[in-house]
Enzyme design. Sequence first.
Site, PDB file in Angstrom:
ATOM      1  N   SER A  61       0.816  -1.213   0.000  1.00 43.72           N
ATOM      2  CA  SER A  61       0.000   0.000   0.000  1.00 43.72           C
ATOM      3  C   SER A  61       0.850   1.263   0.000  1.00 43.72           C
ATOM      4  CB  SER A  61      -0.918   0.018   1.222  1.00 43.72           C
ATOM      5  OG  SER A  61      -1.774  -1.092   1.233  1.00 43.72           O
TER       6      SER A  61
HETATM    7  N1  SAH Z   1      -0.545  -5.460   3.917  1.00 47.67           N
HETATM    8  C1  SAH Z   1       0.235  -5.709   2.717  1.00 47.67           C
HETATM    9  C2  SAH Z   1      -0.475  -5.308   1.456  1.00 47.67           C
HETATM   10  C3  SAH Z   1      -1.419  -6.336   1.091  1.00 47.67           C
HETATM   11  S1  SAH Z   1      -2.055  -6.436  -0.526  1.00 47.67           S
HETATM   12  C4  SAH Z   1       1.584  -5.028   2.754  1.00 47.67           C
HETATM   13  O1  SAH Z   1       1.871  -4.314   3.710  1.00 47.67           O
HETATM   14  O2  SAH Z   1       2.364  -5.243   1.837  1.00 47.67           O
HETATM   15  C5  SAH Z   1      -3.377  -7.540  -0.091  1.00 47.67           C
HETATM   16  C6  SAH Z   1      -2.937  -8.928   0.286  1.00 47.67           C
HETATM   17  O3  SAH Z   1      -4.082  -9.626   0.717  1.00 47.67           O
HETATM   18  C7  SAH Z   1      -2.357  -9.722  -0.875  1.00 47.67           C
HETATM   19  O4  SAH Z   1      -1.097 -10.209  -0.528  1.00 47.67           O
HETATM   20  C8  SAH Z   1      -3.364 -10.840  -1.078  1.00 47.67           C
HETATM   21  O5  SAH Z   1      -2.791 -12.059  -1.497  1.00 47.67           O
HETATM   22  C9  SAH Z   1      -3.969 -10.953   0.307  1.00 47.67           C
HETATM   23  N2  SAH Z   1      -5.277 -11.582   0.365  1.00 47.67           N
HETATM   24  C10 SAH Z   1      -6.342 -11.427  -0.455  1.00 47.67           C
HETATM   25  N3  SAH Z   1      -7.369 -12.195  -0.036  1.00 47.67           N
HETATM   26  C11 SAH Z   1      -6.954 -12.832   1.089  1.00 47.67           C
HETATM   27  C12 SAH Z   1      -7.561 -13.756   1.991  1.00 47.67           C
HETATM   28  N4  SAH Z   1      -8.812 -14.193   1.850  1.00 47.67           N
HETATM   29  N5  SAH Z   1      -6.829 -14.194   3.034  1.00 47.67           N
HETATM   30  C13 SAH Z   1      -5.552 -13.780   3.222  1.00 47.67           C
HETATM   31  N6  SAH Z   1      -4.922 -12.915   2.401  1.00 47.67           N
HETATM   32  C14 SAH Z   1      -5.616 -12.441   1.349  1.00 47.67           C
END
Ligand code: SAH
Length: 217
Positions: A61
């Site tokens: 993000s």
């Molecule tokens: N917090 C992260 C950014 C995340 S992007 C950072 O600091 O880099 C969103 C993430 O959520 C992705 O890695 C994606 O694979 C994950 N995601 C999406 N759906 C999900 C689910 N149901 N359970 C766990 N992770 C999930």
Amino acid sequence: MEFAIARRRMVERQVQERGIVDPKVIEAMLQVPRHLFVEDALRGQAYGDFSLPIGDKQTISQPFTVATMTAALQLGGGEKVLEIGTGSGYQAAILARIAVRVYSVERIPALARRARRLLDEVGCGNVNIKVTDGTFGWEEAAPFDAIIVTAGAPAIPTGYLAQLAPGGRLVIPIGPRDRQLLKRITRTADGRLQEEDLLDCRFVPLLGAHGWAQGEG
Ligand code: SAH
């Protein structure tokens, strides 16, 4: 050294000047080396005012989004926090500098593995990572003082509300697949739920049983 200068500038211009004042958030963002959490080729852009790709169609993000969401959790320092969407591990590292313990769930094994390595490298041993569908939360470790969802959901998965301690805060982007509204849901001491709208945002989709189906939306 140059990264430290870029990081300080990021915090001043993108976080403090935009009204985030929580000293714990500021301090954590000054400490965590964000450039380690992006792909090597993108290190020079790590402190820019935007999100960046981290592989597998996912993103780290924008710094302001991380700051806003972290501040919205209103952490005092003693909390147990649940993060959904470990991704790069950057948000988890920020949380780990403030809270006592962080539980983070990621559905893509390769991202979770990389995040684990990086979090160990920067001394965040107080983060537990699990690879699974995070739309169920993390029942065995509940209740949580704060829950942060870093992927966009069509609606609030009910498990998150069930796993929120009295007084706890849930911060989650809700809306259609291509744009969401960042919401904070607070469970009051007497168990009621209060909802506030915080910010327009755009996250990658929360995919899973209580999120979006792959390819839907
Ligand atoms: N917090 C992260 C950014 C995340 S992007 C950072 O600091 O880099 C969103 C993430 O959520 C992705 O890695 C994606 O694979 C994950 N995601 C999406 N759906 C999900 C689910 N149901 N359970 C766990 N992770 C999930």
